[in-house]
Write a protein that holds these residues in place. Structure first.
Motif, PDB file in Angstrom:
ATOM      1  N   CYS A 111      -9.599 -17.759 -48.787  1.00 49.81           N
ATOM      2  CA  CYS A 111      -9.460 -16.919 -49.990  1.00 49.81           C
ATOM      3  C   CYS A 111      -9.832 -15.466 -49.701  1.00 49.81           C
ATOM      4  CB  CYS A 111     -10.288 -17.462 -51.150  1.00 49.81           C
ATOM      5  SG  CYS A 111      -9.807 -19.138 -51.645  1.00 49.81           S
ATOM      6  N   GLY A 147     -13.343 -15.419 -52.748  1.00 56.83           N
ATOM      7  CA  GLY A 147     -13.236 -16.512 -53.705  1.00 56.83           C
ATOM      8  C   GLY A 147     -13.546 -17.837 -53.042  1.00 56.83           C
ATOM      9  N   CYS A 173     -10.788 -16.832 -57.588  1.00 51.34           N
ATOM     10  CA  CYS A 173     -11.271 -15.537 -57.111  1.00 51.34           C
ATOM     11  C   CYS A 173     -12.520 -15.069 -57.834  1.00 51.34           C
ATOM     12  CB  CYS A 173     -10.178 -14.480 -57.259  1.00 51.34           C
ATOM     13  SG  CYS A 173      -8.600 -14.951 -56.498  1.00 51.34           S
ATOM     14  N   CYS A 210      -6.629 -14.284 -53.246  1.00 50.58           N
ATOM     15  CA  CYS A 210      -7.644 -13.280 -53.615  1.00 50.58           C
ATOM     16  C   CYS A 210      -7.540 -12.047 -52.731  1.00 50.58           C
ATOM     17  CB  CYS A 210      -9.061 -13.863 -53.532  1.00 50.58           C
ATOM     18  SG  CYS A 210      -9.277 -15.400 -54.458  1.00 50.58           S
TER      19      CYS A 210
END
Length: 392
Positions: free
Chosen positions: A92, A96, A105, A114
Motif C-alpha cells: 500500500c 495504508g 489508506c 494509496c
C-alpha cells in the motif's frame, strides 16, 4: 485444543502422525471422493480455491511457493500481492494497510495502492462530500479526497442509478417496480430528475401514475403558466392545469402568477437584503436615499480620498477593477455594458456558470465567480434539480 493435530515448538508446528501443513491442517490420507473434496473447495463463484491454490481433502492449500504467505483465506480468496506498489514495492505504498487484497489508506492518501496524496484537509474532504441532507455521499458512496465514488448498482449506460456530486440522486425512486434492465421511469409519463419525477402535462403523482382531469390542452396549460417568461412558471415552480405552484413550498419570497417575482435576488451570499439599505420589490432592490447599486451596496457620498479608494480597487496584478469597471469609494462597479462581468474586482465572468434551458443557474441560485450557489432545496451544477420538500 479441539481440531489440533500437532504441537507448537519454537513457533513451528510439529504435526501428529497422519497430518501435515504449516498448521497441521491437511490429513495424509483422505476418505473423501475427489468430487466431494473439490466441491468443498469451491468459492462462491464455484471456482476451486479461487485458482490460487490446490484442493487437499476438502481444504485449500494456497500457492505460496515463494514463502511470502500473501495468498490466504479459506478458499485462497485473499491475495495481498495486489496491494504491493509497483514503484516502491511497499505494501500500500507505505501509506495504508492491506486486508484481503485491498488497501485501506491512512488519512490524506488515496488510490488503489494509496499512491496519491490528497491536497486538502480531511475536514475539507468531508465537507465537499456532504450531501444536502447532511450525510457523507448520501450514505450511497465513498468519499475520496473530497469526491464521492457512488455505489453504482447499474453499470450500464452513461451513468448508473446512483449519481450526483454527493450521490444524492437515486433513479430507482422513479420506477414503480425496480428492475435494473427496465427503462420504465415515471410510469412512462414523465422525466426522472435526480430520483424525482417531473410529470408531463395531464399526469401527477409521485411516479406520474395518476391521470389528471384538466379541461385545458397541454399547450394551453403551458402557455398560461409561461406568461411573458421564457419558461413555464419562470423555471421556479410546477405547472398544473395552467396554474403555477412556486418552489420552495411556503417560501413567500417566490411569488406571482407565473412565479416571476423572486425576492431572493435581492439577497447577497450572506442573506442580507438590499445591503441593509433598501427594500425588495419583485426581485429588485429599491434603494434608500444616499445608496445605489443592484443590491444598494454603494454609498453616494464617500469619506475616502481618491487615492485610498483606488488602492482598495486594485486587483493582485495592480490593475484598477481588472480594467472592466470603475472605482467608487473603495469598491468596484463593473461595466453595465458587459452584464456578465462580476466579482469584487470585476474579475469574474458569469458566462462560466452553468445554464439550464438558457438560464444561468436556472434562476434558482446566484452565480458566484463562475460557480452556481444554489438556493435552499435546489441542486445540480445549474441549480436545475429540486430536492426540497414536495407539495402535498
Amino acid at each position: 485444543l479441539k481440531g489440533c493435530h500437532g504441537k507448537c515448538n519454537c513457533g513451528k508446528c510439529k504435526c501428529d502422525q497422519g497430518w501435515y501443513g504449516d498448521a497441521c491442517q491437511y490429513p495424509t490420507n483422505c476418505d473423501l471422493t475427489k468430487k466431494k473434496s473439490n466441491q468443498m473447495c469451491k468459492n462462491s463463484q464455484d471456482i476451486i480455491c479461487s485458482n490460487a491454490g490446490t484442493c487437499h481433502c476438502g481444504r485449500c492449500k494456497c500457492d505460496n511457493s515463494d514463502g511470502s504467505g500473501l495468498v490466504y483465506g479459506k478458499f485462497c480468496e485473499c491475495d495481498d500481492r495486489e496491494c504491493i506498489d509497483d514503484e516502491t514495492e511497499e505494501m500500500c505504498g507505505g501509506h495504508g494497510k492491506c486486508y484481503c487484497g485491498n488497501c485501506y489508506c491512512k488519512a490524506g492518501w488515496h488510490g488503489d495502492k494509496c499512491e496519491f496524496q490528497c491536497d486538502i484537509t480531511p475536514w475539507e474532504s468531508k465537507r465537499r462530500c456532504t450531501s444536502p441532507d447532511g450525510k457523507i455521499c448520501s450514505n450511497r458512496g465513498t468519499c475520496v479526497c473530497g469526491e464521492c465514488s457512488c455505489h453504482d448498482v447499474d453499470p450500464t449506460g452513461d451513468w448508473g442509478d446512483i449519481h450526483g456530486d454527493t450521490c444524492e440522486c437515486d433513479e430507482r425512486d422513479c420506477r414503480a417496480v425496480y428492475d435494473r434492465y427496465s427503462d420504465d421511469f415515471c410510469s412512462g409519463h414523465g422525466q426522472c430528475n435526480c430520483g424525482r419525477c417531473d410529470c408531463k402535462a395531464g399526469w401527477h403523482g409521485k411516479k406520474c401514475e395518476h391521470p389528471q382531469s384538466c379541461t385545458l390542452s397541454a399547450e394551453e396549460s403551458i402557455r398560461r403558466c409561461q406568461g411573458s417568461s421564457d419558461l413555464p412558471c419562470s423555471g421556479r415552480g410546477k405547472c398544473e392545469c395552467g396554474k403555477c405552484t412556486c418552489y420552495p413550498p411556503e417560501d413567500h419570497r417566490v411569488y406571482g402568477k407565473t412565479c416571476e417575482c423572486d425576492d431572493r435576488r435581492c439577497e447577497d451570499l450572506d442573506g442580507v437584503v438590499c445591503g441593509g439599505h433598501g427594500t425588495c420589490s419583485c426581485g429588485r432592490c429599491v434603494c434608500e436615499r444616499g445608496w445605489f447599486g443592484k443590491l444598494c451596496q454603494h454609498p453616494r457620498k464617500c469619506n475616502m480620498t481618491e487615492e485610498q479608494s483606488k488602492n482598495l480597487c486594485e486587483s493582485a496584478d495592480g490593475i484598477l477593477c481588472s480594467g472592466k469597471g470603475s472605482c467608487h469609494c473603495g469598491k468596484c462597479i463593473c461595466s453595465a455594458e458587459e452584464w456578465y462581468i462580476s466579482g469584487e474586482f470585476c474579475d469574474c465572468d458569469d458566462r462560466d456558470c452553468d445554464k439550464h434551458d438558457g438560464l444561468i443557474c436556472t434562476g434558482n441560485g446566484i452565480c458566484s465567480c463562475g460557480n452556481c450557489e444554489c438556493w435552499d432545496g435546489w441542486n445540480g451544477n445549474a441549480c436545475e434539480i429540486w430536492l426540497g420538500a414536495e407539495y402535498p
